[in-house]
Design an enzyme around this catalytic site. Structure first.
Site, mmCIF file in Angstrom:
data_model
loop_
_atom_site.group_PDB
_atom_site.id
_atom_site.type_symbol
_atom_site.label_atom_id
_atom_site.label_comp_id
_atom_site.label_asym_id
_atom_site.label_seq_id
_atom_site.Cartn_x
_atom_site.Cartn_y
_atom_site.Cartn_z
ATOM 1 N N CYS A 1 0.839 -1.196 0.000
ATOM 2 C CA CYS A 1 0.000 0.000 0.000
ATOM 3 C C CYS A 1 0.879 1.253 0.000
ATOM 4 O O CYS A 1 1.918 1.278 0.655
ATOM 5 C CB CYS A 1 -0.851 0.057 1.256
ATOM 6 N N ARG B 1 5.309 0.319 -6.381
ATOM 7 C CA ARG B 1 5.327 -0.395 -5.096
ATOM 8 C C ARG B 1 4.360 -1.581 -5.115
ATOM 9 O O ARG B 1 4.449 -2.458 -4.252
ATOM 10 C CB ARG B 1 4.961 0.574 -3.952
ATOM 11 N N TRP C 1 -2.758 -2.758 -1.532
ATOM 12 C CA TRP C 1 -2.243 -4.102 -1.816
ATOM 13 C C TRP C 1 -2.904 -4.984 -0.756
ATOM 14 O O TRP C 1 -2.574 -4.896 0.429
ATOM 15 C CB TRP C 1 -0.716 -4.107 -1.679
ATOM 16 N N ASN D 1 -1.367 2.074 5.647
ATOM 17 C CA ASN D 1 -0.440 1.052 5.152
ATOM 18 C C ASN D 1 0.031 0.258 6.353
ATOM 19 O O ASN D 1 0.475 0.844 7.336
ATOM 20 C CB ASN D 1 0.748 1.748 4.455
ATOM 21 N N GLY D 2 -0.087 -1.072 6.275
ATOM 22 C CA GLY D 2 0.359 -1.894 7.391
ATOM 23 C C GLY D 2 -0.734 -2.842 7.832
ATOM 24 O O GLY D 2 -1.659 -3.133 7.069
ATOM 25 N N GLU E 1 18.804 -17.419 -7.476
ATOM 26 C CA GLU E 1 18.348 -16.084 -7.870
ATOM 27 C C GLU E 1 17.661 -16.144 -9.248
ATOM 28 O O GLU E 1 16.638 -15.493 -9.469
ATOM 29 C CB GLU E 1 19.544 -15.112 -7.878
ATOM 30 N N LYS F 1 13.829 -15.056 -10.293
ATOM 31 C CA LYS F 1 13.499 -14.093 -11.357
ATOM 32 C C LYS F 1 12.483 -14.702 -12.317
ATOM 33 O O LYS F 1 11.525 -14.062 -12.727
ATOM 34 C CB LYS F 1 14.799 -13.740 -12.106
ATOM 35 N N GLU G 1 8.950 -14.880 -10.647
ATOM 36 C CA GLU G 1 8.312 -13.565 -10.501
ATOM 37 C C GLU G 1 7.802 -13.025 -11.827
ATOM 38 O O GLU G 1 6.703 -12.510 -11.907
ATOM 39 C CB GLU G 1 9.351 -12.547 -10.022
ATOM 40 N N HIS H 1 20.275 -36.759 -5.851
ATOM 41 C CA HIS H 1 19.655 -36.981 -4.536
ATOM 42 C C HIS H 1 18.166 -36.643 -4.546
ATOM 43 O O HIS H 1 17.580 -36.431 -3.491
ATOM 44 C CB HIS H 1 20.392 -36.160 -3.469
ATOM 45 N N LYS I 1 6.944 -4.016 -4.552
ATOM 46 C CA LYS I 1 8.368 -3.678 -4.581
ATOM 47 C C LYS I 1 8.941 -3.572 -3.166
ATOM 48 O O LYS I 1 9.983 -4.126 -2.868
ATOM 49 C CB LYS I 1 8.558 -2.355 -5.328
#
Ligand code: F6R
Length: 585
Positions: free
Chosen positions: A2, A27, A74, A100-101, A462, A466, A469, A485, A580
């Site tokens: 948010c 964001r 969000w 926000n939160g 990494e 990527k 996402e 294994h 973000k």
């Protein structure tokens, strides 16, 4: 996450608020809304969708008045619906809030308020703030007292802005970002400097546990006990205003393409800090590295480098995990926190735990004015400019360069050739047509594995992050030796495997793994400086020194993920469900 924004000044508020919300779109969010005050009346418009969509549907910008608040949501509590979008009015409609939160005790607060006759229109936790403020304002008839009482009743992490029908704004900060922009004839409240940087570069970074009251041209900052605080105005770097895509179709592509230059700025002007960090590392018995997502993956590279080149043992800890094993940190240790935003709640929590254990905090951060920056003993800047694409790209390579610089300080024999790294990145960027073809072959695939050994294993992890996402394809990083294994059971002709295989000490073993996988029918994408018949597709990277490889092999995967997102018609800049700056735990 948010974003919240508020405006009070001489100009019409709504267009300024909408502009600020647009600049904070990166964001991540799912709905948007604005409320303004004019002639002692609050008007409010909101809806599900992007700022542009909602604005053209309901004309957010045409709300009247010179005071207002805005929000991009969000979703955390309650589905993505118009009713759950912010701002939320109180029952009387005389107060509206954006938040926000997370309000952890909202269930009991809501129950009590309902019993007292307050009416709720959403499923959000946030709406309790509006009704609590109404209740406390009706009792005290005073914004300061209403804020103090309300804050004392809230549990959780939050920043919120409340607008009262008398035109006053009040905003509180508790473990979520909140910055005040100070203009000539106006004040801005925002989750991010980007929300107001085009209007003013003077800012007050509110401390945690402070709140502000803005009454036309007067501002008052207080702590949660009601004591007045003298505001400190900081000049914000104008570089933050540079958040345009230019000729690029997406921020993600722009940011990938900037890497030949951004690597030169990593840790720049922090020579003394790098020296100080290396002194700490030499003399500390226990060293921990922490971060989330991509930044955590950089910490895995650091652990490898510290052991190999400086004979220093360290431990990488996923920031969100530390709260469940706080004793895994020895008191008086060194903790290196890595974070692009410097606002990730999980990282801040990990740092908080470390500080309680009297640890020294060294941070590697892009946003130098962030909360993490202020919580740290030493800060090294990535200096890679604003990263708007939700997926971390240029910040990762900048993190690696800073880690290399620290290693170089610890071991004079280590050489880093930034020119070589930069020209390797440029050469790979030129390979984009080959990478586009591979992206096309991947678009119908449901599983991708990425294999690497040694220092290439964190890069494999990494890379998988990527791919997930940006393309929404299931992807997994595997340490080459682990194949037999377990993961070998998954290999068949529906699978693609990316083999990270530069010609170094890991080369032969990794090539053998590639052949074992190929024998089971999976298709192989080899990322290597050396061609092989084991690869169905070959992405050539330049032959380089050992420390250049991790960066060189990261670039093709960033490009591959980006082009595959385009093939799949997903938005690479704003992947679904992601934000973000992850400012909630
Ligand atoms: C991955 C990504 C996230 C972030 C993570 C930490 O592409 O963007 O995994 O790396 O949320 O963010 P910072 O580094 O801002 O703490």
């Amino acid at each position: 996450m948010c974003s919240i924004i508020g405006y009070s000044g001489d100009d019409i508020a709504a267009p300024i608020i909408v502009k600020g919300l647009r600049r904070m779109e990166y964001r991540g969010y799912d709905s948007v809304g604005v409320a303004t005050e004019s002639n002692n009346q609050i008007e409010l418009k909101k809806g599900v969708g992007k700022v542009e969509e909602v604005n053209s549907k309901v004309n957010l910008e045409q709300l009247p008045g010179k005071i207002g608040i805005g929000h991009t949501r969000w979703a955390t509590h309650g589905k993505v619906t118009d009713a759950n979008a912010h701002p939320h009015p109180s029952t009387s409609g005389k107060i509206a809030i954006v938040h926000n939160g997370i309000i952890e005790n909202f269930v009991e607060l809501k129950e009590n308020l309902k019993n007292e006759g307050f009416i709720f229109q959403s499923d959000t936790d946030s709406e309790v703030i509006a009704n609590l403020l109404q209740k406390n304002f009706e009792l005290s008839k005073n914004v300061k007292d209403a804020m103090l009482k309300t804050i004392s009743e809230l549990k959780g992490h939050y920043s919120f802005i409340a607008m009262f029908e008398n035109g006053q704004l009040a905003a509180a900060r508790f473990h979520e970002p909140l910055i005040i922009g100070v203009g000539k004839n106006n004040y801005f409240l925002s989750s991010d400097v980007l929300g107001f940087i085009e209007q003013t570069d003077e800012a007050i970074y509110m401390d945690n546990g402070n709140f502000a009251i803005i009454n036309q041209d007067q501002i008052q900052i207080l702590d949660f006990q009601g004591n007045e605080i003298k505001p400190e105005i900081t000049k914000v770097s104008k570089e933050f205003a540079d958040v345009y895509k230019g000729d690029y179709a997406h921020f993600t592509l722009k940011e990938i393409s900037e890497q030949p230059e951004t690597i030169f700025k990593a840790g720049e002007n922090t020579k003394n800090s790098i020296k100080a960090v290396s002194d700490y590392l030499k003399h500390s018995r226990n060293i921990y590295l922490t971060g989330s997502g991509t930044s955590y993956n950089a910490s895995l590279v650091a652990k490898y480098l510290l052991a190999k080149y400086a004979k220093i043992k360290s431990e990488s800890i996923i920031s969100s995990e530390l709260q469940f094993s706080p004793d895994s940190i020895e008191p008086n240790s060194i903790v290196i926190a890595i974070s692009q935003s410097g606002e990730s709640a999980d990282v801040l929590e990990a740092v908080n735990i470390a500080k309680k254990n009297d640890c020294k905090i060294i941070s590697i951060i892009n946003s130098m004015t962030s909360t993490l920056s202020r919580e740290s003993d030493i800060v090294i800047g990535m200096n890679c400019g604003p990263e708007i694409g939700v997926a971390a790209t240029k910040s990762f390579t900048s993190q690696l360069i800073i880690l290399y610089k620290i290693i170089q300080e610890l071991n004079g024999d280590v050489e880093i050739d930034l020119d070589e790294i930069s020209s390797s990145i440029s050469k790979i960027l030129e390979e984009h047509n080959n990478i586009k073809k591979i992206a096309n072959a991947l678009k119908e695939i449901s599983d991708i594995y990425v294999l690497g050994r040694g220092i290439h294993y964190p890069i494999a992890i990494e890379s998988a992050l990527k791919i997930k996402e940006l393309t929404y394809i299931h992807a997994e990083g595997i340490a080459g030796g682990e194949l037999k294994h377990g993961p070998l059971a998954l290999m068949d002709d529906n699978v693609f495997v990316i083999i990270i295989n530069p010609e170094d000490s890991t080369y032969q073993d990794t090539l053998t793994s590639a052949r074992e996988i190929k024998a089971r029918g999976a298709k192989i994408i080899g990322i290597s400086d050396k061609e092989s018949d084991a690869y169905d597709y070959w992405v050539k990277i330049p032959k380089t020194s050992e420390l250049t490889y991790p960066i060189a092999e990261t670039i093709p995967i960033q490009l591959l993920s980006y082009y595959c997102a385009l093939e799949k018609d997903t938005d690479p800049d704003y992947p679904r469900n992601l934000a973000k700056s992850v400012t909630v735990k």
